[in-house]
Design a protein around this motif. Structure first.
Motif, short mmCIF file in Angstrom:
data_model
loop_
_atom_site.label_atom_id
_atom_site.label_comp_id
_atom_site.label_asym_id
_atom_site.label_seq_id
_atom_site.Cartn_x
_atom_site.Cartn_y
_atom_site.Cartn_z
N GLU A 28 0.83 -1.22 0.00
CA GLU A 28 0.00 0.00 0.00
C GLU A 28 0.86 1.26 0.00
O GLU A 28 0.55 2.22 -0.70
N ASP A 29 1.92 1.28 0.82
CA ASP A 29 2.77 2.48 0.90
C ASP A 29 3.44 2.76 -0.44
O ASP A 29 3.52 3.91 -0.88
N ASP A 30 3.93 1.69 -1.08
CA ASP A 30 4.56 1.87 -2.38
C ASP A 30 3.54 2.38 -3.40
O ASP A 30 3.84 3.28 -4.21
N ILE A 32 0.82 4.16 -2.86
CA ILE A 32 0.51 5.58 -2.61
C ILE A 32 1.64 6.47 -3.10
O ILE A 32 1.41 7.52 -3.70
N ASP A 33 2.89 6.06 -2.86
CA ASP A 33 4.03 6.86 -3.34
C ASP A 33 4.00 7.01 -4.86
O ASP A 33 4.30 8.08 -5.40
N ILE A 34 3.62 5.94 -5.55
CA ILE A 34 3.57 5.99 -7.01
C ILE A 34 2.43 6.91 -7.48
O ILE A 34 2.60 7.75 -8.37
N ILE A 35 1.27 6.77 -6.84
CA ILE A 35 0.11 7.59 -7.23
C ILE A 35 0.35 9.07 -6.90
O ILE A 35 -0.11 9.97 -7.62
N GLU A 36 1.05 9.31 -5.80
CA GLU A 36 1.39 10.69 -5.45
C GLU A 36 2.22 11.35 -6.56
O GLU A 36 2.03 12.52 -6.89
N ALA A 37 3.15 10.57 -7.12
CA ALA A 37 3.98 11.09 -8.21
C ALA A 37 3.12 11.43 -9.42
O ALA A 37 3.37 12.42 -10.12
N ALA A 38 2.09 10.61 -9.66
CA ALA A 38 1.17 10.90 -10.76
C ALA A 38 0.40 12.19 -10.45
O ALA A 38 0.27 13.08 -11.30
N ARG A 39 -0.08 12.31 -9.23
CA ARG A 39 -0.88 13.47 -8.83
C ARG A 39 -0.12 14.77 -8.99
O ARG A 39 -0.68 15.80 -9.33
N TRP A 40 1.19 14.74 -8.71
CA TRP A 40 1.98 15.97 -8.74
C TRP A 40 2.54 16.31 -10.12
O TRP A 40 3.29 17.27 -10.28
N THR A 41 2.17 15.52 -11.13
CA THR A 41 2.61 15.82 -12.49
C THR A 41 2.06 17.19 -12.91
O THR A 41 0.90 17.51 -12.66
N GLY A 42 2.90 17.98 -13.55
CA GLY A 42 2.42 19.26 -14.08
C GLY A 42 1.55 19.03 -15.30
O GLY A 42 1.78 18.10 -16.07
N ALA A 104 8.89 7.18 -10.51
CA ALA A 104 8.66 7.03 -9.06
C ALA A 104 8.70 5.56 -8.69
O ALA A 104 9.27 5.17 -7.66
N ALA A 105 8.10 4.72 -9.53
CA ALA A 105 8.11 3.28 -9.27
C ALA A 105 9.55 2.77 -9.21
O ALA A 105 9.93 2.06 -8.27
N ALA A 106 10.36 3.17 -10.19
CA ALA A 106 11.76 2.71 -10.23
C ALA A 106 12.50 3.13 -8.96
O ALA A 106 13.32 2.38 -8.43
N ALA A 107 12.18 4.33 -8.48
CA ALA A 107 12.88 4.86 -7.29
C ALA A 107 12.62 4.01 -6.05
O ALA A 107 13.43 3.99 -5.13
N ILE A 108 11.47 3.31 -6.03
CA ILE A 108 11.16 2.50 -4.85
C ILE A 108 11.24 1.00 -5.16
O ILE A 108 10.69 0.18 -4.42
N GLY A 109 11.88 0.68 -6.26
CA GLY A 109 12.14 -0.74 -6.56
C GLY A 109 11.01 -1.46 -7.25
O GLY A 109 10.97 -2.69 -7.27
N VAL A 110 10.09 -0.70 -7.85
CA VAL A 110 8.98 -1.31 -8.58
C VAL A 110 9.23 -1.14 -10.08
O VAL A 110 9.54 -0.04 -10.53
N GLY A 111 9.13 -2.24 -10.82
CA GLY A 111 9.32 -2.19 -12.26
C GLY A 111 8.03 -1.82 -12.96
O GLY A 111 6.93 -1.98 -12.42
N SER A 112 8.15 -1.34 -14.22
CA SER A 112 6.94 -0.89 -14.92
C SER A 112 7.09 -1.04 -16.43
O SER A 112 8.21 -1.06 -16.95
#
Ligand SMILES: Cc1cc2nc3c(=O)[nH]c(=O)nc-3n(C[C@H](O)[C@H](O)[C@H](O)COP(=O)(O)O)c2cc1C
Length: 174
Positions: A28-30, A32-42, A104-112
């Motif tokens: 869940e924490d990972d 949310i961190d990924i979705i937060e990065a999406a939310r803050w996109t300009g 953001a995913a890569a930064a926390i060890g999640v592949g995409s």
């Protein structure tokens, strides 16, 4: 060359697609961190004319995988994020969202892996998205299965990039 943050530069340059994932769900924490990065996109005019659908149910993932031609990563993935473009949104902004999700995913060890849903009506139906909204591209996410990924890449080497002098023009196209 010395950068202000070598780590960030290396992450941007080093981002590669991952198509083979471990079966474990994304924490869940990972997520949310990924979705937060999406939310803050300009976005253009800061409209933020988008929604993000998180898909984790296997049935839903498999239904979505039917909507594109190269969707094996969705079948391998424990989770997909579908950024949905609202009618007054811009395609450019959606690409930025996808890239932010992937970095953001890569930064926390999640592949995409970005995935094209060639049959967009099929995707709209699967996700109950209105006809005037777009959801042609989604991002498959999961913790990388490194052994399978290494073997897969060796079997179909598609990587690399064109050299700079083939891509860059100065002042005008020709
Ligand atoms: C808009 C877009 C759509 C893509 N669609 C798919 C797809 O449907 N299936 C897939 O396996 N990869 C897809 N990819 C991933 C590309 O194949 C990948 O970015 C490219 O081969 C470079 O990979 P690399 O960064 O690992 O070198 C897509 C990429 C982009 C940017």
């Amino acid at each position: 060359m010395l950068h202000q943050s070598d780590e960030i530069y290396a992450a941007v340059i080093g981002l590669r697609t991952v198509r083979r994932f471990l079966p474990q769900p994304i924490g869940e924490d990972d997520l949310i961190d990924i979705i937060e990065a999406a939310r803050w996109t300009g976005s253009s005019k800061n409209r933020q004319s988008w929604s993000f659908i998180v898909i984790r149910e296997r049935d839903q993932l498999d239904r979505l995988a039917e909507c594109g031609d190269f969707t094996v990563p969705i079948r391998n993935a424990p989770l997909v994020v579908a950024p949905v473009q609202h009618p007054d949104g811009y395609e450019w902004d959606m690409g930025r969202v996808a890239q932010n999700i992937m970095l953001a995913a890569a930064a926390i060890g999640v592949g995409s892996c970005p995935i094209t849903l060639h049959r967009e009506d099929c995707a709209r139906r699967a996700l109950s998205v209105p006809d005037d909204h777009a959801c042609r591209y989604v991002v498959a996410l999961g913790y990388p299965d490194l052994d399978a990924e290494t073997a897969g890449r060796a079997a179909s080497p598609m990587g690399g990039r064109k050299p700079l002098d083939e891509l860059v023009r100065y002042e005008r196209f020709s």
